[in-house]
Write a protein that holds these residues in place. Structure first.
Motif, PDB file in Angstrom:
ATOM      1  N   ASP B  10       0.031  -6.376   1.820  1.00 60.92           N
ATOM      2  CA  ASP B  10      -0.078  -7.819   2.045  1.00 60.92           C
ATOM      3  C   ASP B  10      -1.460  -8.365   1.684  1.00 60.92           C
ATOM      4  O   ASP B  10      -1.664  -9.562   1.713  1.00 60.92           O
ATOM      5  CB  ASP B  10       0.278  -8.169   3.497  1.00 60.92           C
ATOM      6  CG  ASP B  10      -0.481  -7.329   4.496  1.00 60.92           C
ATOM      7  OD1 ASP B  10      -0.834  -6.188   4.159  1.00 60.92           O
ATOM      8  OD2 ASP B  10      -0.711  -7.805   5.608  1.00 60.92           O
ATOM      9  N   HIS B  11      -2.381  -7.463   1.345  1.00 62.83           N
ATOM     10  CA  HIS B  11      -3.703  -7.928   0.956  1.00 62.83           C
ATOM     11  C   HIS B  11      -3.849  -7.878  -0.554  1.00 62.83           C
ATOM     12  O   HIS B  11      -4.067  -6.825  -1.128  1.00 62.83           O
ATOM     13  CB  HIS B  11      -4.776  -7.086   1.627  1.00 62.83           C
ATOM     14  CG  HIS B  11      -4.650  -7.077   3.123  1.00 62.83           C
ATOM     15  ND1 HIS B  11      -4.611  -8.234   3.849  1.00 62.83           N
ATOM     16  CD2 HIS B  11      -4.519  -6.076   4.008  1.00 62.83           C
ATOM     17  CE1 HIS B  11      -4.483  -7.942   5.119  1.00 62.83           C
ATOM     18  NE2 HIS B  11      -4.411  -6.636   5.254  1.00 62.83           N
ATOM     19  N   LYS B  12      -3.720  -9.073  -1.147  1.00 65.36           N
ATOM     20  CA  LYS B  12      -3.769  -9.171  -2.604  1.00 65.36           C
ATOM     21  C   LYS B  12      -5.043  -8.545  -3.161  1.00 65.36           C
ATOM     22  O   LYS B  12      -5.007  -7.840  -4.173  1.00 65.36           O
ATOM     23  CB  LYS B  12      -3.687 -10.654  -3.002  1.00 65.36           C
ATOM     24  CG  LYS B  12      -3.650 -10.920  -4.506  1.00 65.36           C
ATOM     25  CD  LYS B  12      -2.279 -10.686  -5.092  1.00 65.36           C
ATOM     26  CE  LYS B  12      -2.161 -11.227  -6.514  1.00 65.36           C
ATOM     27  NZ  LYS B  12      -3.092 -10.612  -7.468  1.00 65.36           N
ATOM     28  N   LEU B  13      -6.148  -8.786  -2.493  1.00 65.52           N
ATOM     29  CA  LEU B  13      -7.420  -8.240  -2.966  1.00 65.52           C
ATOM     30  C   LEU B  13      -7.364  -6.727  -3.040  1.00 65.52           C
ATOM     31  O   LEU B  13      -7.933  -6.115  -3.935  1.00 65.52           O
ATOM     32  CB  LEU B  13      -8.562  -8.644  -2.028  1.00 65.52           C
ATOM     33  CG  LEU B  13      -9.515  -9.730  -2.491  1.00 65.52           C
ATOM     34  CD1 LEU B  13     -10.622  -9.926  -1.475  1.00 65.52           C
ATOM     35  CD2 LEU B  13     -10.111  -9.413  -3.849  1.00 65.52           C
ATOM     36  N   PHE B  14      -6.682  -6.139  -2.066  1.00 66.72           N
ATOM     37  CA  PHE B  14      -6.573  -4.686  -2.047  1.00 66.72           C
ATOM     38  C   PHE B  14      -5.752  -4.197  -3.235  1.00 66.72           C
ATOM     39  O   PHE B  14      -6.146  -3.267  -3.943  1.00 66.72           O
ATOM     40  CB  PHE B  14      -5.944  -4.228  -0.730  1.00 66.72           C
ATOM     41  CG  PHE B  14      -5.968  -2.745  -0.553  1.00 66.72           C
ATOM     42  CD1 PHE B  14      -7.149  -2.104  -0.185  1.00 66.72           C
ATOM     43  CD2 PHE B  14      -4.835  -1.975  -0.782  1.00 66.72           C
ATOM     44  CE1 PHE B  14      -7.186  -0.734  -0.031  1.00 66.72           C
ATOM     45  CE2 PHE B  14      -4.868  -0.599  -0.638  1.00 66.72           C
ATOM     46  CZ  PHE B  14      -6.044   0.023  -0.258  1.00 66.72           C
ATOM     47  N   ASP B  16      -5.286  -5.785  -6.024  1.00 65.70           N
ATOM     48  CA  ASP B  16      -6.101  -6.014  -7.217  1.00 65.70           C
ATOM     49  C   ASP B  16      -7.110  -4.885  -7.393  1.00 65.70           C
ATOM     50  O   ASP B  16      -7.358  -4.418  -8.512  1.00 65.70           O
ATOM     51  CB  ASP B  16      -6.831  -7.353  -7.106  1.00 65.70           C
ATOM     52  CG  ASP B  16      -5.909  -8.524  -7.395  1.00 65.70           C
ATOM     53  OD1 ASP B  16      -4.740  -8.274  -7.775  1.00 65.70           O
ATOM     54  OD2 ASP B  16      -6.341  -9.679  -7.262  1.00 65.70           O
ATOM     55  N   GLY B  17      -7.698  -4.478  -6.270  1.00 60.79           N
ATOM     56  CA  GLY B  17      -8.673  -3.402  -6.309  1.00 60.79           C
ATOM     57  C   GLY B  17      -8.056  -2.117  -6.812  1.00 60.79           C
ATOM     58  O   GLY B  17      -8.582  -1.463  -7.720  1.00 60.79           O
ATOM     59  N   ILE B  18      -6.908  -1.762  -6.265  1.00 68.80           N
ATOM     60  CA  ILE B  18      -6.213  -0.544  -6.683  1.00 68.80           C
ATOM     61  C   ILE B  18      -5.867  -0.628  -8.170  1.00 68.80           C
ATOM     62  O   ILE B  18      -6.077   0.329  -8.929  1.00 68.80           O
ATOM     63  CB  ILE B  18      -4.911  -0.349  -5.865  1.00 68.80           C
ATOM     64  CG1 ILE B  18      -5.236  -0.186  -4.383  1.00 68.80           C
ATOM     65  CG2 ILE B  18      -4.111   0.836  -6.391  1.00 68.80           C
ATOM     66  CD1 ILE B  18      -5.801   1.137  -3.989  1.00 68.80           C
ATOM     67  N   ARG B  58       1.715  -1.598   7.780  1.00 73.18           N
ATOM     68  CA  ARG B  58       1.893  -2.880   8.468  1.00 73.18           C
ATOM     69  C   ARG B  58       1.834  -4.029   7.482  1.00 73.18           C
ATOM     70  O   ARG B  58       0.845  -4.219   6.792  1.00 73.18           O
ATOM     71  CB  ARG B  58       0.822  -3.065   9.529  1.00 73.18           C
ATOM     72  CG  ARG B  58       1.003  -2.109  10.675  1.00 73.18           C
ATOM     73  CD  ARG B  58       0.200  -2.521  11.887  1.00 73.18           C
ATOM     74  NE  ARG B  58       0.185  -1.429  12.841  1.00 73.18           N
ATOM     75  CZ  ARG B  58      -0.612  -1.352  13.889  1.00 73.18           C
ATOM     76  NH1 ARG B  58      -1.461  -2.317  14.111  1.00 73.18           N
ATOM     77  NH2 ARG B  58      -0.565  -0.324  14.710  1.00 73.18           N
ATOM     78  N   MET B  59       2.926  -4.768   7.429  1.00 67.80           N
ATOM     79  CA  MET B  59       2.986  -5.942   6.561  1.00 67.80           C
ATOM     80  C   MET B  59       3.852  -6.985   7.237  1.00 67.80           C
ATOM     81  O   MET B  59       4.727  -6.627   8.037  1.00 67.80           O
ATOM     82  CB  MET B  59       3.599  -5.569   5.205  1.00 67.80           C
ATOM     83  CG  MET B  59       2.730  -4.668   4.354  1.00 67.80           C
ATOM     84  SD  MET B  59       3.485  -4.262   2.768  1.00 67.80           S
ATOM     85  CE  MET B  59       4.839  -3.210   3.266  1.00 67.80           C
ATOM     86  N   PRO B  60       3.630  -8.245   6.930  1.00 66.86           N
ATOM     87  CA  PRO B  60       4.485  -9.274   7.501  1.00 66.86           C
ATOM     88  C   PRO B  60       5.891  -9.223   6.907  1.00 66.86           C
ATOM     89  O   PRO B  60       6.115  -8.524   5.927  1.00 66.86           O
ATOM     90  CB  PRO B  60       3.776 -10.575   7.125  1.00 66.86           C
ATOM     91  CG  PRO B  60       2.968 -10.239   5.919  1.00 66.86           C
ATOM     92  CD  PRO B  60       2.576  -8.806   6.083  1.00 66.86           C
TER      93      PRO B  60
END
Lengths: 212, 212
Positions: B10-14, B16-18, B58-60
């Motif tokens: 759920d963390h777009k930045l994460f 993108d990082g990967i 954990r994700m929404p």
DNA sequence: ACCAATATACCTAGTAGTAGGTATTTCAAG
DNA sequence: CTTGAAATACCTACTACTAGGTATATTGGT
């Protein structure tokens, strides 16, 4: 001139990701990384000063809020950008009060992160759009209809209840009468529309920041 | 052949990082990304099959555990790698039970992630070293000395207490006598060495996975 | 100086939880 | 088949919390 970034996050993979993302930007350099607030402070004290500090809020050992308080005192000219999860609204308010100049949620993308970095370096502020209520609270916009305003004392007592203290224990701890604690608890009940102590613990753990 | 990765976080930045981290690897391709479990399932159903699935726990909307159960049923040949935070030990166990073939904590670095990917694609398993107790629990190693064993009924009742139910409400809900609930609660008290209901709520919210 | 909110303190009656027991049934492992 | 853990149920006495009041001192803001 290049933007020199110090970054703190307890998730190494996340830092690696950010580094990788920003490595394509010729005007941004990550000069420092830390796994928690304490490491961050030490790194900044012992190294070259960064142009901007980017830090996660929740971290082990020392969290971003404590670190921000310390860093804004010692280095008021270095802007601090908070990185936050979607569910840490209350923490964001504390970060801003601690002196952070902006925040970006981890739902953001590379573009937004870059924008935030540049804004803060330029002396401006930046706030991700996704946590409007909490920013409003901090910026004292119109209060939310369902915003719950507990007084300082009430929050204090709620926190103690959440820690499992009984009314008598709290009375002793705060050097107050048992009746006073009773009254405060009743007022909290009314404000939160919660009728039981267990419900209060639930509320407190989810909404206050009593965690670690 | 290239490893085709589907990733959910759920963390777009994460993400993108990967993506950025893995973009330098010529034999790895991220062909699909999702912000939650439901998006992940839909993406896989409507797109080309990935070689491996990497998902946050954990994700929404739909979490990684639910998504993993669904996906291992429909696509038993695609290995699933769980991405987890340091404090989600209990969730990891559930992920493994749901069918995940390995997990990597977000404290890991690029090398470890790559290693895990390759292991899983090769049909092996991979577990980050940092959550030994929980993996032990799952793999039924020697039980931890301070591991607390509540029975099914006790867990059920503890969960209801944590939700704010009174003894009588629980009795009605489970169609049991008030005395039975009292006895169970007393046994929980003894096992956990907690003497109050508020303490139980505290314990339950921190140790059980009652959150969404 | 005044008003409203906060914080303080007390009372009573009723409900819920805590602590100490005892005891029966069921079911799985040895 | 027996033993032990789990689940069930009951009793008493005591403590803590809940709900309904009232009331006064303090404090911050206009």
């Amino acid at each position: 001139m290049k933007i020199k970034v110090a970054i703190a996050d307890d998730h190494k993979l996340f830092i690696d990701g950010i580094k990788s993302i920003l490595s394509t930007e010729i005007d941004v350099d990550i000069i420092m990384e830390a796994g928690n607030g304490l490491e961050l402070i030490k790194a900044i004290e012992n190294g070259p000063l960064p142009t901007i500090i980017v830090t996660d809020i929740r971290m082990p050992v020392m969290d971003g809020i404590a670190a921000t308080k310390e860093l804004t005192k010692k280095y008021p000219d270095i802007p601090i950008l908070a990185l936050t999860m979607y569910d840490q609204g209350a923490d964001v308010v504390e970060m801003l009060e601690a002196g952070a100049k902006g925040y970006v949620t981890k739902e953001a993308d590379k573009q937004e992160l870059l924008l935030a970095l540049k804004r803060l370096v330029a002396g401006e502020k930046y706030f991700s759009k996704t946590i409007p209520e909490d920013f409003c609270k901090w910026a004292s916009c119109a209060p939310e209809e369902n915003e719950i305003i507990l007084t300082r004392r009430e929050k204090e007592i709620l926190a103690l209840i959440a820690k499992g203290r009984t009314t008598l224990q709290i009375a002793h701890e705060l050097k107050l009468s048992k009746f006073t604690i009773d009254t405060h608890r009743k007022n909290i009940h009314k404000k939160l529309k919660i009728k039981s102590n267990t419900g209060l613990v639930n509320y407190a753990l989810k909404n206050l920041n009593l965690n670690y």
